[in-house]
Motif scaffolding. Structure first.
Motif, PDB file in Angstrom:
ATOM      1  N   THR A   2       0.832  -1.183   0.000  1.00  0.00           N
ATOM      2  CA  THR A   2       0.000   0.000   0.000  1.00  0.00           C
ATOM      3  C   THR A   2       0.872   1.240   0.000  1.00  0.00           C
ATOM      4  OG1 THR A   2      -1.745  -1.111   1.237  1.00  0.00           O
ATOM      5  CG2 THR A   2      -1.756   1.271   1.264  1.00  0.00           C
ATOM      6  N   MET A   3       0.605   2.163  -0.920  1.00  0.00           N
ATOM      7  CA  MET A   3       1.374   3.397  -0.980  1.00  0.00           C
ATOM      8  C   MET A   3       0.593   4.488  -0.264  1.00  0.00           C
ATOM      9  SD  MET A   3       4.036   5.041  -1.846  1.00  0.00           S
ATOM     10  CE  MET A   3       4.890   3.922  -2.959  1.00  0.00           C
ATOM     11  N   LEU A   4       1.066   4.884   0.936  1.00  0.00           N
ATOM     12  CA  LEU A   4       0.405   5.923   1.700  1.00  0.00           C
ATOM     13  C   LEU A   4       0.879   7.303   1.298  1.00  0.00           C
ATOM     14  CD1 LEU A   4       0.547   4.314   5.258  1.00  0.00           C
ATOM     15  CD2 LEU A   4      -1.269   4.149   3.545  1.00  0.00           C
ATOM     16  N   SER A   5       2.161   7.404   0.922  1.00  0.00           N
ATOM     17  CA  SER A   5       2.717   8.681   0.514  1.00  0.00           C
ATOM     18  C   SER A   5       3.952   8.425  -0.333  1.00  0.00           C
ATOM     19  CB  SER A   5       3.082   9.527   1.738  1.00  0.00           C
ATOM     20  OG  SER A   5       4.122   8.912   2.481  1.00  0.00           O
ATOM     21  N   ALA A  98      -6.453  -5.264   2.309  1.00  0.00           N
ATOM     22  CA  ALA A  98      -5.829  -4.501   3.385  1.00  0.00           C
ATOM     23  C   ALA A  98      -4.610  -5.247   3.908  1.00  0.00           C
ATOM     24  CB  ALA A  98      -6.835  -4.284   4.510  1.00  0.00           C
ATOM     25  N   PRO A  99      -3.466  -4.566   4.029  1.00  0.00           N
ATOM     26  CA  PRO A  99      -2.246  -5.235   4.478  1.00  0.00           C
ATOM     27  C   PRO A  99      -2.375  -5.723   5.921  1.00  0.00           C
ATOM     28  CG  PRO A  99      -1.772  -3.076   3.537  1.00  0.00           C
ATOM     29  CD  PRO A  99      -3.241  -3.159   3.695  1.00  0.00           C
ATOM     30  N   PRO A 100      -1.675  -6.802   6.256  1.00  0.00           N
ATOM     31  CA  PRO A 100      -1.701  -7.313   7.631  1.00  0.00           C
ATOM     32  C   PRO A 100      -0.622  -6.654   8.475  1.00  0.00           C
ATOM     33  CG  PRO A 100      -0.468  -8.816   6.256  1.00  0.00           C
ATOM     34  CD  PRO A 100      -0.955  -7.700   5.346  1.00  0.00           C
ATOM     35  N   GLN A 208      -8.464  -8.359  13.610  1.00  0.00           N
ATOM     36  CA  GLN A 208      -8.036  -9.424  12.714  1.00  0.00           C
ATOM     37  C   GLN A 208      -6.629  -9.170  12.171  1.00  0.00           C
ATOM     38  OE1 GLN A 208     -11.203  -7.861  12.273  1.00  0.00           O
ATOM     39  NE2 GLN A 208     -11.951  -9.436  13.667  1.00  0.00           N
ATOM     40  N   GLY A 209      -6.005  -8.077  12.600  1.00  0.00           N
ATOM     41  CA  GLY A 209      -4.642  -7.785  12.179  1.00  0.00           C
ATOM     42  C   GLY A 209      -4.539  -7.194  10.795  1.00  0.00           C
ATOM     43  N   ARG A 210      -5.624  -6.575  10.300  1.00  0.00           N
ATOM     44  CA  ARG A 210      -5.615  -5.945   8.980  1.00  0.00           C
ATOM     45  C   ARG A 210      -5.663  -4.426   9.121  1.00  0.00           C
ATOM     46  NH1 ARG A 210      -4.087  -9.085   4.640  1.00  0.00           N
ATOM     47  NH2 ARG A 210      -4.692 -11.222   5.090  1.00  0.00           N
ATOM     48  N   LEU A 211      -4.954  -3.756   8.232  1.00  0.00           N
ATOM     49  CA  LEU A 211      -4.912  -2.304   8.274  1.00  0.00           C
ATOM     50  C   LEU A 211      -6.298  -1.730   8.012  1.00  0.00           C
ATOM     51  CD1 LEU A 211      -2.989   0.145   8.541  1.00  0.00           C
ATOM     52  CD2 LEU A 211      -2.762   0.095   6.051  1.00  0.00           C
ATOM     53  N   ALA A 212      -6.823  -0.981   8.985  1.00  0.00           N
ATOM     54  CA  ALA A 212      -8.172  -0.432   8.876  1.00  0.00           C
ATOM     55  C   ALA A 212      -8.173   1.050   8.549  1.00  0.00           C
ATOM     56  CB  ALA A 212      -8.941  -0.669  10.181  1.00  0.00           C
ATOM     57  N   ALA A 213      -7.130   1.778   8.967  1.00  0.00           N
ATOM     58  CA  ALA A 213      -7.062   3.220   8.716  1.00  0.00           C
ATOM     59  C   ALA A 213      -5.619   3.678   8.889  1.00  0.00           C
ATOM     60  CB  ALA A 213      -7.982   3.979   9.676  1.00  0.00           C
ATOM     61  N   THR A 214      -5.325   4.830   8.321  1.00  0.00           N
ATOM     62  CA  THR A 214      -3.993   5.421   8.460  1.00  0.00           C
ATOM     63  C   THR A 214      -4.147   6.916   8.715  1.00  0.00           C
ATOM     64  OG1 THR A 214      -3.777   5.904   6.091  1.00  0.00           O
ATOM     65  CG2 THR A 214      -2.980   3.755   6.862  1.00  0.00           C
ATOM     66  N   HIS A 215      -3.117   7.503   9.283  1.00  0.00           N
ATOM     67  CA  HIS A 215      -3.087   8.958   9.425  1.00  0.00           C
ATOM     68  C   HIS A 215      -1.657   9.422   9.215  1.00  0.00           C
ATOM     69  CE1 HIS A 215      -4.504  12.913  10.748  1.00  0.00           C
ATOM     70  NE2 HIS A 215      -3.311  13.031  11.320  1.00  0.00           N
ATOM     71  N   LEU A 216      -1.459  10.330   8.261  1.00  0.00           N
ATOM     72  CA  LEU A 216      -0.154  10.913   7.999  1.00  0.00           C
ATOM     73  C   LEU A 216      -0.088  12.279   8.666  1.00  0.00           C
ATOM     74  CD1 LEU A 216       0.275  10.119   4.194  1.00  0.00           C
ATOM     75  CD2 LEU A 216       0.901   8.721   6.150  1.00  0.00           C
ATOM     76  N   GLY A 217       0.970  12.522   9.417  1.00  0.00           N
ATOM     77  CA  GLY A 217       1.112  13.796  10.095  1.00  0.00           C
ATOM     78  C   GLY A 217       0.644  13.724  11.538  1.00  0.00           C
ATOM     79  N   GLU A 218       0.691  14.881  12.194  1.00  0.00           N
ATOM     80  CA  GLU A 218       0.366  14.956  13.623  1.00  0.00           C
ATOM     81  C   GLU A 218      -1.108  14.655  13.872  1.00  0.00           C
ATOM     82  OE1 GLU A 218       0.592  18.241  17.280  1.00  0.00           O
ATOM     83  OE2 GLU A 218       1.474  18.676  15.306  1.00  0.00           O
ATOM     84  N   LYS A 239     -15.994  -9.080   9.254  1.00  0.00           N
ATOM     85  CA  LYS A 239     -15.205  -9.298   8.049  1.00  0.00           C
ATOM     86  C   LYS A 239     -14.180  -8.194   7.906  1.00  0.00           C
ATOM     87  CE  LYS A 239     -15.650  -9.827   3.036  1.00  0.00           C
ATOM     88  NZ  LYS A 239     -16.558  -9.805   1.889  1.00  0.00           N
ATOM     89  N   ASP A 240     -12.977  -8.529   7.456  1.00  0.00           N
ATOM     90  CA  ASP A 240     -11.919  -7.547   7.268  1.00  0.00           C
ATOM     91  C   ASP A 240     -12.313  -6.545   6.199  1.00  0.00           C
ATOM     92  OD1 ASP A 240      -9.151  -9.857   7.677  1.00  0.00           O
ATOM     93  OD2 ASP A 240     -10.493  -8.937   9.110  1.00  0.00           O
TER      94      ASP A 240
END
Length: 242
Positions: A2-5, A98-100, A208-218, A239-240
């Motif tokens: 997954t490319m976040l930035s 979603a990545p684990p 389940q160990g799957r990426l559910a959300a991300t946040h870049l920055g403070e 479900k994932d």
């Protein structure tokens, strides 16, 4: 992966911002091609629509197309091109699993080997990628420390990027921080694995160990509370999803 930035010179550009920029460029290009014979420009109208948001953009397009017939064809072409680019990218992202939690072996401050799944043990997990030289990382640490104390059912992992144990220990002692699960990632392996080129980056994994959300920055208090609430609200048997 997954490319976040990604990096553009010294800048770290969030992938979602790049996606929006690509859709806007496609819209401007299509609008220019459709309106050039009539000498009509839709650039200002598209910029106004961007400020209004999706539903507001459609309302602006309908209103201005109704008021100025010469705008109808280039505006329609621009909106279709932008929507096509956006929808195609969104569909591609939706098909990406979603990545684990990473299985890479990192080290605790005492030098013990550790993996994220071993720390998570089936619990929702927040992984914060940080460094002591990073001002926004330092500013959000007290907030994350408080969340770690207030959310016993959620695992918090603080994966330092690129520094050694002595540097990290000195920083924690100087700031009076008491963080559990501080890991050392000297080569920035986690940032590379999850496609993040910016610090801080915070990754939210479900039970389940799957990426559910991300946040870049403070992180702000409101954003962190919202992300944690979403993790708490997902049943362990759900479900994932991304």
């Amino acid at each position: 992966m997954t490319m976040l930035s990604f990096h553009l010179g010294p800048l770290a550009i969030p992938a979602t911002a790049a996606l929006l920029g690509g859709a806007l460029l496609a819209a401007h290009g299509a609008g220019w091609l459709a309106g050039r014979r009539q000498g009509v420009s839709v650039a200002d109208h598209l910029n106004d629509m961007l400020l209004w948001g999706a539903l507001g953009a459609l309302a602006v397009a309908l209103w201005r197309g109704w008021k100025q017939s010469a705008l109808r064809q280039p505006l329609t072409a621009a909106l279709l091109a932008g929507a096509l680019v956006w929808a195609s990218a969104e569909a591609w992202l939706a098909r990406t699993e979603a990545p684990p939690l990473s299985s890479q072996v990192l080290r605790s401050l005492s030098g013990s080997p550790m993996t994220l799944p071993a720390l998570a043990q089936g619990h929702p997990t927040v992984v914060n990628l940080w460094a002591s030289w990073c001002p926004p990382c330092r500013r959000e640490m007290p907030l994350l420390q408080a969340a770690q104390h207030n959310e016993p059912d959620i695992r918090f992992v603080f994966a330092n990027q690129g520094e050694d144990a002595a540097t990290v220990n000195q920083y924690l002692q100087t700031e009076g921080l008491r963080l559990g699960h501080v890991l050392l990632d000297p080569g920035g392996a986690l940032g590379a694995e999850y496609g993040s080129a910016a610090l801080p980056t915070t990754l939210f994994f479900n039970a389940q160990g799957r990426l559910a959300a991300t946040h870049l920055g403070e992180l702000s208090a409101a954003t962190l509370a919202s992300k944690l609430a979403a993790l708490r609200d997902v049943p362990h048997s759900a479900k994932d999803t991304r």
